[in-house]
Write an enzyme that holds these catalytic residues in place. Structure first.
Site, PDB file in Angstrom:
ATOM      1  N   GLY A  11       1.066  -1.463  -0.215  1.00 53.12           N
ATOM      2  CA  GLY A  11       0.060   0.184   0.220  1.00 53.12           C
ATOM      3  C   GLY A  11       0.633   0.948   0.011  1.00 53.12           C
ATOM      4  O   GLY A  11       1.820   1.498   0.268  1.00 53.12           O
TER       5      GLY A  11
ATOM      6  N   GLU B 182     -17.946  10.826   7.813  1.00 54.26           N
ATOM      7  CA  GLU B 182     -17.400  11.868   7.464  1.00 54.26           C
ATOM      8  C   GLU B 182     -17.684  12.986   8.535  1.00 54.26           C
ATOM      9  O   GLU B 182     -18.516  14.059   8.877  1.00 54.26           O
ATOM     10  CB  GLU B 182     -17.855  12.388   5.745  1.00 54.26           C
ATOM     11  CG  GLU B 182     -16.096  13.059   5.840  1.00 54.26           C
ATOM     12  CD  GLU B 182     -16.442  13.709   4.242  1.00 54.26           C
ATOM     13  OE1 GLU B 182     -15.540  13.365   3.600  1.00 54.26           O
ATOM     14  OE2 GLU B 182     -16.823  13.863   3.622  1.00 54.26           O
TER      15      GLU B 182
ATOM     16  N   LYS C 214      -8.579   9.435  12.566  1.00 52.11           N
ATOM     17  CA  LYS C 214      -9.970   9.248  12.812  1.00 52.11           C
ATOM     18  C   LYS C 214      -9.847   8.170  13.711  1.00 52.11           C
ATOM     19  O   LYS C 214     -11.691   8.225  13.633  1.00 52.11           O
ATOM     20  CB  LYS C 214     -10.285   8.850  11.234  1.00 52.11           C
ATOM     21  CG  LYS C 214     -10.710   9.271   9.875  1.00 52.11           C
ATOM     22  CD  LYS C 214     -10.606   8.580   8.461  1.00 52.11           C
ATOM     23  CE  LYS C 214     -10.647   9.981   7.587  1.00 52.11           C
ATOM     24  NZ  LYS C 214      -9.047  10.877   7.125  1.00 52.11           N
TER      25      LYS C 214
ATOM     26  N   THR D 163     -16.544  17.995  -0.991  1.00 51.06           N
ATOM     27  CA  THR D 163     -17.759  17.389  -0.226  1.00 51.06           C
ATOM     28  C   THR D 163     -18.562  18.860   0.677  1.00 51.06           C
ATOM     29  O   THR D 163     -20.397  19.121   0.541  1.00 51.06           O
ATOM     30  CB  THR D 163     -17.188  16.942   0.995  1.00 51.06           C
ATOM     31  OG1 THR D 163     -16.466  16.878   1.858  1.00 51.06           O
ATOM     32  CG2 THR D 163     -17.384  15.200   0.527  1.00 51.06           C
TER      33      THR D 163
ATOM     34  N   ILE E 155      -0.224   1.112  12.190  1.00 47.02           N
ATOM     35  CA  ILE E 155      -0.514   2.736  12.022  1.00 47.02           C
ATOM     36  C   ILE E 155      -1.910   2.328  12.100  1.00 47.02           C
ATOM     37  O   ILE E 155      -2.541   2.190  11.779  1.00 47.02           O
ATOM     38  CB  ILE E 155      -0.228   2.263  10.489  1.00 47.02           C
ATOM     39  CG1 ILE E 155       1.240   1.596   9.930  1.00 47.02           C
ATOM     40  CG2 ILE E 155      -0.053   3.563   9.879  1.00 47.02           C
ATOM     41  CD1 ILE E 155       2.423   2.699  11.252  1.00 47.02           C
ATOM     42  N   SER E 156      -2.112   3.464  12.848  1.00 44.97           N
ATOM     43  CA  SER E 156      -3.477   4.090  13.342  1.00 44.97           C
ATOM     44  C   SER E 156      -3.760   5.680  12.562  1.00 44.97           C
ATOM     45  O   SER E 156      -2.767   6.437  11.446  1.00 44.97           O
ATOM     46  CB  SER E 156      -3.343   3.910  14.689  1.00 44.97           C
ATOM     47  OG  SER E 156      -4.793   4.126  14.951  1.00 44.97           O
TER      48      SER E 156
ATOM     49  N   SER F 112      -3.447 -13.282   4.013  1.00 46.82           N
ATOM     50  CA  SER F 112      -4.183 -12.425   4.524  1.00 46.82           C
ATOM     51  C   SER F 112      -4.029 -12.277   5.943  1.00 46.82           C
ATOM     52  O   SER F 112      -3.471 -13.166   6.458  1.00 46.82           O
ATOM     53  CB  SER F 112      -5.548 -12.087   3.977  1.00 46.82           C
ATOM     54  OG  SER F 112      -6.846 -11.810   4.995  1.00 46.82           O
TER      55      SER F 112
ATOM     56  N   VAL G 197      -2.371  11.786   3.933  1.00 48.09           N
ATOM     57  CA  VAL G 197      -1.100  11.959   3.850  1.00 48.09           C
ATOM     58  C   VAL G 197      -1.259  12.042   1.577  1.00 48.09           C
ATOM     59  O   VAL G 197      -2.281  11.793   1.856  1.00 48.09           O
ATOM     60  CB  VAL G 197      -0.376  10.766   3.993  1.00 48.09           C
ATOM     61  CG1 VAL G 197       0.111  10.354   5.363  1.00 48.09           C
ATOM     62  CG2 VAL G 197      -1.210   8.992   3.597  1.00 48.09           C
TER      63      VAL G 197
ATOM     64  N   ASP H  55       1.360  -8.980   1.917  1.00 45.66           N
ATOM     65  CA  ASP H  55       0.048  -7.858   1.036  1.00 45.66           C
ATOM     66  C   ASP H  55      -0.555  -9.011   0.223  1.00 45.66           C
ATOM     67  O   ASP H  55      -0.286 -10.518  -0.621  1.00 45.66           O
ATOM     68  CB  ASP H  55       0.976  -7.161   0.278  1.00 45.66           C
ATOM     69  CG  ASP H  55      -0.427  -6.004   0.020  1.00 45.66           C
ATOM     70  OD1 ASP H  55       0.078  -4.596   0.297  1.00 45.66           O
ATOM     71  OD2 ASP H  55      -1.073  -6.388  -0.340  1.00 45.66           O
TER      72      ASP H  55
END
Length: 621
Positions: free
Chosen positions: A303, A554, A421, A483, A417-418, A353, A459, A325
């Site tokens: 990714g 959102e 959100k 939006t 990795i958080s 996975s 990012v 991955d």
């Protein structure tokens, strides 16, 4: 083989032609020096001088050619001739003249005193003309290239009148493949205003950019100040983007240091160039000590974040890098990139996975990683709103299963990795990542492995971010969809975010949630406007911006901390540690078990159960 033979033959022919022309130049210089000395009267030349001329001529030819060989006049590429080649000509012709004086003194073949100086002057002039004639012809053709190429010629403005600009001008003069016509130069140094640089006028400072772009009909602007700091770069590019011209720039000052300044090094100005803050610095020595000689495993390594993690880890000499991955195309791309750039790297790329317990355990048992970076996750907010069970299976239980494997096989550090959100989440994706953080904190309490999480915002350019979407919409002619006019986000470049993740891993003692300082937030609509302008279009004239309304889940803005969390600074001023929020671990484990069962059974609405676990999760039930 035929190509090589043809090349050698062509090279030999060019050298032979130069030698023949040099012989002619030496002969002409020798006789003309005597002829000029006697005021262009052949009959006035003394017989003894004429005889000495005939005796000296073979010696002059041999000595001259030897000097030209010594000073490499037959090895230079004359179409790119510069001051270095000119200096070599000076030394070669001076040496030839000096040896001639010595020969005359030894042999007694005397000549008029002025003859030697005139000989050197003529020889220097003729050899220079021979050597530089090809380049002069190319420069002449360059001046009239616009007539030859017609509408294909691109009118260019250079920003900066330094070494980088000079290199670009020089390349444009000699290259037959470039179709640029550089019409003007901008520089903030008042002393050079009104002057000419390689035939191109320096028309003024940054205040003249918009005016000059219109006056000269500029199509492209090249930012040629690689040494400019971020503030200066942003200020000038902010002006440039108002012209509607395409913007290009040299990547950095190292191009000058390495001598790599070239039109081929130019890149389009990206939105990152307009962030207006200094690049984030990390302690590379600390990261090197931390990673070097270790086996490092990266999940989601194909990714946008995972692949950059792999790039930076590979640069710090790990014992082995294991990439996991589920998407084979992504995994293949990063594999080929790393193999090409780091041929000595001990690299293993695996398709798996994180939801597959047996597969993950087998990988950990086989490779025994010292450090794990867990970047595998579903992260598209709207998609996870419509597939919440998948978010739970992949994000929550993919993390849980990987963390359990890390504990079982003695991993030293596990870095999740958080995302911002996860703070007061209003969507399933954010809530699932908050549960991941809780999993990490729970695992840290009962494991020798140091489990930590690193939380940051958006990012630029990552898969699923607004930048690739905006670029596609602009390429299609618009409209660009935003939006809400007031929606804001924190932004950081992928390399910056990843470098801070690596640095945070160095600081990790276990249980921390590291929070990255993302700088000042930016309005998404401003991002869209800047990207439209950078693409050479005018907002709402060429490309329209359309507001579509907030998507399900959102937020208007993202937060990096929950109200209960405090901040503790680390040695890096851009990395903070949030105070741990206490929760009942036993109750959490039971909730996890129930959550897993609900997700497996494809619950009609799993969100109420998520709400029980993450009390700050807000949704319209």
């Amino acid at each position: 083989m035929k190509e090589k033979t043809r090349f050698l033959k062509s090279s030999f022919n060019r050298t032979l032609a130069l030698v023949l022309m040099d012989i002619m130049a030496i002969m002409i210089s020798s006789f003309s020096s005597l002829y000029i000395r006697y005021e262009f009267s052949f009959s006035a030349i003394r017989d003894d001088f004429m005889l000495n001329f005939e005796r000296l001529l073979p010696i002059n030819v041999v000595v001259g050619l030897l000097m030209f060989v010594v000073f490499k006049l037959y090895r230079s590429v004359w179409r790119y001739a510069s001051a270095t080649e000119l200096i070599n000509i000076v030394f070669a012709t001076t040496g030839s003249a000096v040896v001639q004086v010595i020969v005359c003194m030894v042999t007694g073949f005397t000549m008029p005193r002025s003859y030697y100086f005139i000989y050197w002057l003529l020889l220097f002039g003729l050899v220079t003309c021979i050597r530089f004639s090809y380049r002069i012809i190319r420069m002449f053709r360059s001046k009239y290239r616009e007539k030859v190429h017609g509408p294909k010629t691109v009118s260019v403005m250079l920003i900066g009148a330094g070494a980088a600009a000079n290199a670009i001008l020089k390349e444009n003069e000699v290259s037959q493949y470039l179709n640029m016509q550089i019409k003007c130069i901008i520089d903030d140094q008042p002393g050079c205003h009104g002057k000419i640089m390689r035939g191109v006028p320096i028309v003024g400072g940054r205040d003249k950019i918009v005016e000059a772009a219109e006056q000269y009909g500029i199509d492209e602007i090249i930012f040629a100040i690689p040494s400019a700091n971020t503030k200066t770069r942003k200020e000038i590019l902010d002006i440039c983007k108002e012209t509607g011209c395409k913007l290009l720039a040299l990547p950095g000052v190292y191009q000058l240091i390495n001598g790599d300044v070239s039109v081929s090094e130019l890149k389009e100005v990206e939105i990152e160039d307009l962030l207006g803050r200094e690049p984030i610095q990390i302690n590379n020595a600390e990261v090197l000590d931390y990673v070097q000689g270790k086996t490092v495993l990266v999940t989601g390594g194909g990714g946008s974040i995972g692949s950059e993690l792999c790039r930076q880890i590979a640069a710090h000499s790990p014992k082995q890098l294991v990439i996991v991955d589920i998407y084979e195309n992504n995994a293949y791309e990063i594999q080929q990139e790393l193999l090409q750039k780091y041929p000595e790297l001990n690299l293993e790329v695996l398709i798996a996975s994180v939801r597959n317990t047996k597969r993950i355990n087998h990988i950990f048992e086989t490779y025994r990683p010292n450090i794990v970076y867990h970047a595998a996750a579903h992260k598209h907010v709207p998609l996870m709103e419509t597939s919440p069970n998948e978010a739970v299976k992949n994000n929550v239980f993919g993390t849980y299963k990987t963390a359990q494997a890390a504990d079982r096989y003695g991993v030293e550090k596990f870095v999740l990795i958080s995302t911002d959100k996860a703070v007061n989440p209003t969507n399933v994706m954010g809530a699932s990542k908050r549960i991941c953080e809780m999993v990490i904190q729970m695992m840290n309490q009962k494991s020798k492995t140091n489990f930590v999480a690193v939380r940051f915002g958006n990012v630029l350019g990552s898969n699923g971010s607004v930048i690739p979407l905006f670029k596609k919409q602009i390429a299609a002619g618009g409209p660009v969809t935003v939006t809400h006019p007031d929606i804001i986000r924190y932004f950081m470049t992928i390399p910056e975010a990843v470098s801070l993740v690596l640095q945070a891993g160095v600081y990790a003692k276990g249980g921390e949630i590291f929070v990255l300082d993302m700088g000042e937030p930016m309005k998404i609509v401003d991002l869209a406007r800047n990207l439209i302008k950078l693409s050479g279009y005018r907002v709402d004239e060429d490309i329209e911006i359309v507001f579509t309304g907030l998507r399900p889940g959102e937020k208007m803005y993202e937060e990096l901390l929950m109200d209960e969390e405090g901040l503790r600074q680390t040695a890096n001023k851009r990395i903070f540690i949030g105070r741990q929020i206490e929760f009942d671990v036993e109750a959490f484990e039971k909730q996890l078990e129930q959550l897993g069962e609900e997700a497996k059974q494809e619950a009609a609405d799993i969100r109420p159960l998520i709400k029980e676990i993450v009390s700050t999760y807000q949704y319209n039930g």
